[in-house]
Design a protein around this motif. Structure first.
Motif, PDB file in Angstrom:
ATOM      1  N   GLY A  31       0.817  -1.213   0.000  1.00  0.00           N
ATOM      2  CA  GLY A  31       0.000   0.000   0.000  1.00  0.00           C
ATOM      3  C   GLY A  31       0.849   1.260   0.000  1.00  0.00           C
ATOM      4  O   GLY A  31       0.561   2.217  -0.721  1.00  0.00           O
ATOM      5  N   LEU A  32       1.904   1.265   0.805  1.00  0.00           N
ATOM      6  CA  LEU A  32       2.792   2.423   0.842  1.00  0.00           C
ATOM      7  C   LEU A  32       3.503   2.599  -0.495  1.00  0.00           C
ATOM      8  O   LEU A  32       3.607   3.717  -0.996  1.00  0.00           O
ATOM      9  N   ASP A  33       3.960   1.499  -1.076  1.00  0.00           N
ATOM     10  CA  ASP A  33       4.638   1.581  -2.373  1.00  0.00           C
ATOM     11  C   ASP A  33       3.733   2.220  -3.427  1.00  0.00           C
ATOM     12  O   ASP A  33       4.163   3.072  -4.196  1.00  0.00           O
ATOM     13  N   ALA A  34       2.475   1.811  -3.448  1.00  0.00           N
ATOM     14  CA  ALA A  34       1.526   2.347  -4.426  1.00  0.00           C
ATOM     15  C   ALA A  34       1.226   3.821  -4.176  1.00  0.00           C
ATOM     16  O   ALA A  34       1.071   4.597  -5.119  1.00  0.00           O
ATOM     17  N   LEU A  35       1.159   4.221  -2.914  1.00  0.00           N
ATOM     18  CA  LEU A  35       0.835   5.609  -2.595  1.00  0.00           C
ATOM     19  C   LEU A  35       2.012   6.551  -2.798  1.00  0.00           C
ATOM     20  O   LEU A  35       1.831   7.693  -3.208  1.00  0.00           O
ATOM     21  N   ILE A  36       3.212   6.089  -2.518  1.00  0.00           N
ATOM     22  CA  ILE A  36       4.361   6.982  -2.588  1.00  0.00           C
ATOM     23  C   ILE A  36       4.919   7.095  -4.007  1.00  0.00           C
ATOM     24  O   ILE A  36       5.619   8.055  -4.335  1.00  0.00           O
ATOM     25  N   ALA A  37       4.586   6.139  -4.874  1.00  0.00           N
ATOM     26  CA  ALA A  37       5.100   6.143  -6.250  1.00  0.00           C
ATOM     27  C   ALA A  37       4.787   7.438  -7.009  1.00  0.00           C
ATOM     28  O   ALA A  37       5.686   8.011  -7.636  1.00  0.00           O
ATOM     29  N   PRO A  38       3.555   7.965  -6.959  1.00  0.00           N
ATOM     30  CA  PRO A  38       3.288   9.218  -7.682  1.00  0.00           C
ATOM     31  C   PRO A  38       4.090  10.400  -7.130  1.00  0.00           C
ATOM     32  O   PRO A  38       4.513  11.276  -7.885  1.00  0.00           O
ATOM     33  N   LEU A  39       4.329  10.410  -5.820  1.00  0.00           N
ATOM     34  CA  LEU A  39       5.117  11.495  -5.224  1.00  0.00           C
ATOM     35  C   LEU A  39       6.575  11.407  -5.669  1.00  0.00           C
ATOM     36  O   LEU A  39       7.225  12.428  -5.892  1.00  0.00           O
ATOM     37  N   MET A  40       7.077  10.192  -5.818  1.00  0.00           N
ATOM     38  CA  MET A  40       8.446  10.018  -6.282  1.00  0.00           C
ATOM     39  C   MET A  40       8.567  10.361  -7.762  1.00  0.00           C
ATOM     40  O   MET A  40       9.535  11.001  -8.179  1.00  0.00           O
ATOM     41  N   ARG A  41       7.579   9.948  -8.564  1.00  0.00           N
ATOM     42  CA  ARG A  41       7.612  10.251 -10.003  1.00  0.00           C
ATOM     43  C   ARG A  41       7.562  11.750 -10.263  1.00  0.00           C
ATOM     44  O   ARG A  41       8.162  12.246 -11.202  1.00  0.00           O
ATOM     45  N   SER A  42       6.839  12.465  -9.425  1.00  0.00           N
ATOM     46  CA  SER A  42       6.731  13.913  -9.613  1.00  0.00           C
ATOM     47  C   SER A  42       7.959  14.656  -9.094  1.00  0.00           C
ATOM     48  O   SER A  42       8.089  15.854  -9.307  1.00  0.00           O
ATOM     49  N   GLY A  43       8.847  13.942  -8.389  1.00  0.00           N
ATOM     50  CA  GLY A  43      10.072  14.564  -7.892  1.00  0.00           C
ATOM     51  C   GLY A  43       9.900  15.282  -6.566  1.00  0.00           C
ATOM     52  O   GLY A  43      10.790  15.996  -6.123  1.00  0.00           O
ATOM     53  N   LYS A  44       8.785  15.076  -5.888  1.00  0.00           N
ATOM     54  CA  LYS A  44       8.542  15.734  -4.606  1.00  0.00           C
ATOM     55  C   LYS A  44       9.141  14.961  -3.436  1.00  0.00           C
ATOM     56  O   LYS A  44       9.429  15.524  -2.397  1.00  0.00           O
ATOM     57  N   VAL A  45       9.291  13.651  -3.618  1.00  0.00           N
ATOM     58  CA  VAL A  45       9.800  12.778  -2.557  1.00  0.00           C
ATOM     59  C   VAL A  45      10.937  11.943  -3.121  1.00  0.00           C
ATOM     60  O   VAL A  45      10.892  11.516  -4.270  1.00  0.00           O
ATOM     61  N   GLN A  46      11.953  11.742  -2.291  1.00  0.00           N
ATOM     62  CA  GLN A  46      13.044  10.866  -2.703  1.00  0.00           C
ATOM     63  C   GLN A  46      13.188   9.719  -1.717  1.00  0.00           C
ATOM     64  O   GLN A  46      12.812   9.835  -0.556  1.00  0.00           O
ATOM     65  N   LEU A  56      22.270  -7.898   7.682  1.00  0.00           N
ATOM     66  CA  LEU A  56      21.120  -7.102   8.122  1.00  0.00           C
ATOM     67  C   LEU A  56      20.331  -6.577   6.925  1.00  0.00           C
ATOM     68  O   LEU A  56      20.910  -6.248   5.895  1.00  0.00           O
ATOM     69  N   PRO A  57      19.022  -6.467   7.069  1.00  0.00           N
ATOM     70  CA  PRO A  57      18.222  -5.906   5.964  1.00  0.00           C
ATOM     71  C   PRO A  57      18.485  -4.407   5.834  1.00  0.00           C
ATOM     72  O   PRO A  57      18.833  -3.729   6.811  1.00  0.00           O
ATOM     73  N   PRO A  58      18.320  -3.872   4.632  1.00  0.00           N
ATOM     74  CA  PRO A  58      18.543  -2.431   4.443  1.00  0.00           C
ATOM     75  C   PRO A  58      17.461  -1.602   5.144  1.00  0.00           C
ATOM     76  O   PRO A  58      16.355  -2.079   5.374  1.00  0.00           O
ATOM     77  N   ILE A  59      17.820  -0.363   5.468  1.00  0.00           N
ATOM     78  CA  ILE A  59      16.854   0.579   6.028  1.00  0.00           C
ATOM     79  C   ILE A  59      16.479   1.544   4.916  1.00  0.00           C
ATOM     80  O   ILE A  59      17.350   2.102   4.247  1.00  0.00           O
ATOM     81  N   ILE A  60      15.195   1.755   4.718  1.00  0.00           N
ATOM     82  CA  ILE A  60      14.704   2.640   3.657  1.00  0.00           C
ATOM     83  C   ILE A  60      14.169   3.908   4.301  1.00  0.00           C
ATOM     84  O   ILE A  60      13.406   3.860   5.260  1.00  0.00           O
ATOM     85  N   TYR A  61      14.602   5.043   3.754  1.00  0.00           N
ATOM     86  CA  TYR A  61      14.169   6.354   4.232  1.00  0.00           C
ATOM     87  C   TYR A  61      13.482   7.106   3.100  1.00  0.00           C
ATOM     88  O   TYR A  61      13.844   6.951   1.939  1.00  0.00           O
ATOM     89  N   TYR A  62      12.513   7.937   3.464  1.00  0.00           N
ATOM     90  CA  TYR A  62      11.858   8.842   2.523  1.00  0.00           C
ATOM     91  C   TYR A  62      12.014  10.260   3.035  1.00  0.00           C
ATOM     92  O   TYR A  62      11.990  10.502   4.243  1.00  0.00           O
ATOM     93  N   SER A  63      12.165  11.201   2.114  1.00  0.00           N
ATOM     94  CA  SER A  63      12.252  12.612   2.483  1.00  0.00           C
ATOM     95  C   SER A  63      11.723  13.457   1.330  1.00  0.00           C
ATOM     96  O   SER A  63      11.642  12.995   0.189  1.00  0.00           O
ATOM     97  N   THR A  64      11.361  14.682   1.647  1.00  0.00           N
ATOM     98  CA  THR A  64      10.904  15.605   0.611  1.00  0.00           C
ATOM     99  C   THR A  64      12.114  16.356   0.059  1.00  0.00           C
ATOM    100  O   THR A  64      13.161  16.416   0.689  1.00  0.00           O
ATOM    101  N   THR A  65      11.931  16.920  -1.112  1.00  0.00           N
ATOM    102  CA  THR A  65      12.987  17.707  -1.727  1.00  0.00           C
ATOM    103  C   THR A  65      12.571  19.174  -1.723  1.00  0.00           C
ATOM    104  O   THR A  65      11.380  19.489  -1.766  1.00  0.00           O
TER     105      THR A  65
END
Length: 76
Positions: A31-46, A56-65
């Motif tokens: 659900g998060l992947d589907a919701l955040i994809a448009p924000l990433m495509r538009s360049g608002k979120v990285q 250890l598994p990787p840690i994934i971070y999101y931030s705005t630009t």
């Protein structure tokens, strides 16, 4: 709208770990992947992936630009 809520949450919090977003918005990974994809495509979120080695598994971070930019995925 949930997209706006996610974007505003990221703006206020700065860099947010993916698990914190999942808990805050009561979402599953898909659900998060589907919701955040448009924000990433538009360049608002990285998205940044912090590799912590093979054990250890990787840690994934999101931030705005500050400015809209070409969508990018950073792997550390």
């Amino acid at each position: 709208m949930i997209l706006k809520s996610i974007y505003e949450y990221l703006q206020q919090a700065g860099r947010v770990e993916e698990s914190a977003l999942l808990k805050h918005f009561h979402l599953r990974q898909a659900g998060l992947d589907a919701l955040i994809a448009p924000l990433m495509r538009s360049g608002k979120v990285q998205k940044s992936v912090h590799q912590r080695g093979e054990q250890l598994p990787p840690i994934i971070y999101y931030s705005t630009t500050d400015k809209q930019q070409i969508p990018a995925l950073t792997i550390v």
